[in-house]
Design a protein around this motif. Structure first.
Motif, PDB file in Angstrom:
ATOM      1  N   PHE A 107       1.103  -1.143  -0.234  1.00 34.55           N
ATOM      2  CA  PHE A 107      -0.426   0.231   0.460  1.00 34.55           C
ATOM      3  C   PHE A 107       1.161   1.180   0.508  1.00 34.55           C
ATOM      4  N   LEU A 108       2.738   1.106   0.577  1.00 33.51           N
ATOM      5  CA  LEU A 108       2.815   2.236   0.875  1.00 33.51           C
ATOM      6  C   LEU A 108       3.932   2.380  -0.456  1.00 33.51           C
ATOM      7  N   SER A 109       4.371   1.553  -1.406  1.00 38.40           N
ATOM      8  CA  SER A 109       4.431   1.695  -2.697  1.00 38.40           C
ATOM      9  C   SER A 109       3.575   2.534  -3.375  1.00 38.40           C
ATOM     10  N   LYS A 110       2.201   2.185  -3.383  1.00 42.81           N
ATOM     11  CA  LYS A 110       1.886   2.549  -4.801  1.00 42.81           C
ATOM     12  C   LYS A 110       1.535   3.967  -4.158  1.00 42.81           C
ATOM     13  N   VAL A 111       1.302   4.438  -2.931  1.00 41.98           N
ATOM     14  CA  VAL A 111       0.481   5.649  -2.376  1.00 41.98           C
ATOM     15  C   VAL A 111       2.106   6.527  -2.958  1.00 41.98           C
ATOM     16  N   ALA A 112       3.288   5.684  -2.095  1.00 41.41           N
ATOM     17  CA  ALA A 112       4.841   6.397  -2.898  1.00 41.41           C
ATOM     18  C   ALA A 112       4.968   7.169  -4.528  1.00 41.41           C
ATOM     19  N   ILE A 113       4.845   6.048  -5.556  1.00 38.37           N
ATOM     20  CA  ILE A 113       4.934   6.823  -6.447  1.00 38.37           C
ATOM     21  C   ILE A 113       3.192   7.493  -6.903  1.00 38.37           C
ATOM     22  N   GLU A 114       2.407   7.001  -6.613  1.00 39.14           N
ATOM     23  CA  GLU A 114       1.408   7.930  -7.679  1.00 39.14           C
ATOM     24  C   GLU A 114       1.313   9.803  -6.465  1.00 39.14           C
ATOM     25  N   ALA A 115       2.396   9.701  -5.551  1.00 36.35           N
ATOM     26  CA  ALA A 115       2.380  10.417  -4.507  1.00 36.35           C
ATOM     27  C   ALA A 115       3.356  11.429  -5.815  1.00 36.35           C
ATOM     28  N   MET A 116       4.204  10.653  -6.088  1.00 38.58           N
ATOM     29  CA  MET A 116       5.268  11.334  -6.795  1.00 38.58           C
ATOM     30  C   MET A 116       4.743  11.213  -8.236  1.00 38.58           C
ATOM     31  N   ALA A 117       3.747  11.473  -8.793  1.00 35.94           N
ATOM     32  CA  ALA A 117       3.685  11.519 -10.154  1.00 35.94           C
ATOM     33  C   ALA A 117       2.759  12.785  -9.612  1.00 35.94           C
ATOM     34  N   LEU A 118       1.906  13.141  -8.889  1.00 32.32           N
ATOM     35  CA  LEU A 118       1.040  14.432  -8.271  1.00 32.32           C
ATOM     36  C   LEU A 118       1.687  15.649  -8.604  1.00 32.32           C
ATOM     37  N   LYS A 119       3.379  15.456  -7.265  1.00 30.26           N
ATOM     38  CA  LYS A 119       4.120  16.447  -8.006  1.00 30.26           C
ATOM     39  C   LYS A 119       4.686  16.624  -9.945  1.00 30.26           C
ATOM     40  N   LEU A 120       4.641  15.661 -10.908  1.00 36.08           N
ATOM     41  CA  LEU A 120       4.916  16.175 -11.838  1.00 36.08           C
ATOM     42  C   LEU A 120       4.411  15.648 -12.564  1.00 36.08           C
ATOM     43  N   VAL A 121       2.529  15.702 -11.907  1.00 33.51           N
ATOM     44  CA  VAL A 121       1.167  15.649 -12.977  1.00 33.51           C
ATOM     45  C   VAL A 121       0.830  16.537 -13.956  1.00 33.51           C
ATOM     46  N   ASP A 122       0.913  17.635 -13.884  1.00 34.73           N
ATOM     47  CA  ASP A 122       1.499  19.178 -15.108  1.00 34.73           C
ATOM     48  C   ASP A 122       3.004  19.000 -16.194  1.00 34.73           C
ATOM     49  N   HIS A 123       2.939  17.790 -15.958  1.00 32.86           N
ATOM     50  CA  HIS A 123       4.411  18.338 -16.623  1.00 32.86           C
ATOM     51  C   HIS A 123       4.959  16.638 -16.880  1.00 32.86           C
ATOM     52  N   PRO A 124       4.112  16.410 -18.504  1.00 33.37           N
ATOM     53  CA  PRO A 124       4.218  15.421 -19.180  1.00 33.37           C
ATOM     54  C   PRO A 124       5.533  14.257 -19.283  1.00 33.37           C
ATOM     55  N   LYS A 125       6.543  15.463 -19.096  1.00 30.08           N
ATOM     56  CA  LYS A 125       8.138  14.817 -19.203  1.00 30.08           C
ATOM     57  C   LYS A 125       8.711  13.629 -18.105  1.00 30.08           C
ATOM     58  N   GLY A 126       7.993  14.539 -16.996  1.00 26.81           N
ATOM     59  CA  GLY A 126       7.931  14.152 -15.521  1.00 26.81           C
ATOM     60  C   GLY A 126       7.554  13.255 -15.426  1.00 26.81           C
ATOM     61  N   LEU A 127       6.536  12.338 -16.093  1.00 25.02           N
ATOM     62  CA  LEU A 127       5.062  11.602 -15.869  1.00 25.02           C
ATOM     63  C   LEU A 127       6.018  10.535 -16.583  1.00 25.02           C
ATOM     64  N   GLU A 128       6.349  10.992 -18.068  1.00 27.89           N
ATOM     65  CA  GLU A 128       7.823   9.538 -18.819  1.00 27.89           C
ATOM     66  C   GLU A 128       9.025   9.481 -17.388  1.00 27.89           C
ATOM     67  N   TYR A 129       9.162  10.279 -16.639  1.00 24.41           N
ATOM     68  CA  TYR A 129      10.467   9.959 -16.382  1.00 24.41           C
ATOM     69  C   TYR A 129       9.986   8.809 -15.696  1.00 24.41           C
ATOM     70  N   ILE A 130       9.099   8.847 -14.552  1.00 24.19           N
ATOM     71  CA  ILE A 130       8.724   7.861 -13.831  1.00 24.19           C
ATOM     72  C   ILE A 130       8.528   6.436 -14.115  1.00 24.19           C
ATOM     73  N   VAL A 131       7.843   6.563 -14.993  1.00 26.87           N
ATOM     74  CA  VAL A 131       7.398   5.445 -16.395  1.00 26.87           C
ATOM     75  C   VAL A 131       8.761   4.678 -16.391  1.00 26.87           C
ATOM     76  N   ASP A 132       9.787   5.607 -17.217  1.00 23.55           N
ATOM     77  CA  ASP A 132      10.670   5.175 -17.219  1.00 23.55           C
ATOM     78  C   ASP A 132      12.395   4.771 -16.518  1.00 23.55           C
ATOM     79  N   GLU A 133      12.043   5.234 -15.415  1.00 25.55           N
ATOM     80  CA  GLU A 133      12.624   5.603 -14.889  1.00 25.55           C
ATOM     81  C   GLU A 133      12.952   3.780 -13.922  1.00 25.55           C
ATOM     82  N   LYS A 134      14.048   3.199 -14.726  1.00 23.79           N
ATOM     83  CA  LYS A 134      14.597   1.666 -13.726  1.00 23.79           C
ATOM     84  C   LYS A 134      14.405   1.587 -12.888  1.00 23.79           C
ATOM     85  N   GLN A 135      14.920   2.518 -11.694  1.00 24.19           N
ATOM     86  CA  GLN A 135      15.124   2.532 -10.228  1.00 24.19           C
ATOM     87  C   GLN A 135      14.225   2.558  -9.293  1.00 24.19           C
TER      88      GLN A 135
END
Length: 261
Positions: free
Chosen positions: A137-165
């Motif tokens: 549950f924490l992992s799910k919320v953690a990823i989505e919280a990061m996306a919330l900070k970048l939701v207005d920046h498509p490149k930022g969301l792409e970074y989260i999807v592609d970031e292997k780490q």
């Protein structure tokens, strides 16, 4: 657009994603359609959020704080009717005047009717929740919280999807990989604590969360739900860096230590 978790094309997805479940009082922290695809959204609701909400600590918390689910009801909890010590089921009713109903076994109902005095013992709090369902549950919320900070920046969301780490914590949330993913939990204030807002009004904080970086360069997600604080490491299944940070900062929550007075 691609999904944060399965990385599949998600442009036609129809459901928004509540970062924290509505059944925990979240009506504002929401990701737009497509950031999390419909399949992942449905999976999390059934296999991660529902089991988390059904943990004794969360059930009792929602009952006592009268936090309704989507249907407008709170979860029932178990209690005891005294002096008989009879186990009963308690239900909070939110519609109309606030009342609690008590469900008793049929075999003891008649004896209770003839009793001159009785009382109900309600559960106040359960031990801190444990196990992989919490870390997922924490992992799910953690990823989505990061996306919330970048939701207005498509490149930022792409970074989260592609970031292997981020794949280990992403896959722990979505697929249950790395079953042992430690996290830190504690109570940092009472669930009923009141706070003064900017207008001087006394309010209650349901939940708050943030992402922070330690002096050693580790990124952690921290969330507090009615005073229960949980922390998890974005980079991998270890929590020693967070406990070290707490020790070096007098056990002050990172939700408050970096804020100016």
């Amino acid at each position: 657009m691609r999904c944060l978790f399965c990385k599949k094309e998600s442009t036609t997805s129809k459901s928004v994603e509540h970062i924290i479940p509505e059944s925990l009082g979240n009506l504002s922290h929401i990701l737009p359609k497509g950031v999390v695809c419909d399949n992942c959204n449905n999976y999390f609701a059934r296999k991660v959020e529902k089991p988390f909400l059904e943990l004794p600590a969360m059930t009792i918390l929602r009952f006592n704080q009268m936090v309704p689910n989507k249907r407008g009801s709170t979860p029932p909890v178990s209690g005891f009717l005294m002096p008989s010590k009879c186990p009963v089921v308690l239900q909070n009713h939110l519609k109309g005047p606030s009342t609690i109903s008590v469900e008793v076994p049929d075999e003891v109902f008649e004896s209770l009717r003839n009793s001159n005095k009785m009382s109900v013992i309600l559960p106040t709090e359960a031990p801190l929740p444990e196990g992989p369902i919490v870390s997922r549950f924490l992992s799910k919320v953690a990823i989505e919280a990061m996306a919330l900070k970048l939701v207005d920046h498509p490149k930022g969301l792409e970074y989260i999807v592609d970031e292997k780490q981020l794949d280990p914590i992403r896959n722990h949330a979505r697929y249950g990989q790395n079953t042992e993913w430690p996290y830190h939990s504690r109570r940092i204030y009472d669930a009923n604590k009141g706070w003064r807002n900017k207008t001087g009004k006394n309010i209650q904080v349901i939940h708050e969360f943030d992402i922070f970086k330690t002096e050693d360069g580790e990124y952690y997600f921290v969330i507090c739900i009615f005073g229960l604080e949980f922390s998890i490491n974005y980079a991998g299944p270890e929590i020693e860096g967070y406990t070290k940070w707490l020790k070096n900062h007098n056990d002050t929550s990172p939700l408050y230590s970096r804020k100016k007075p």
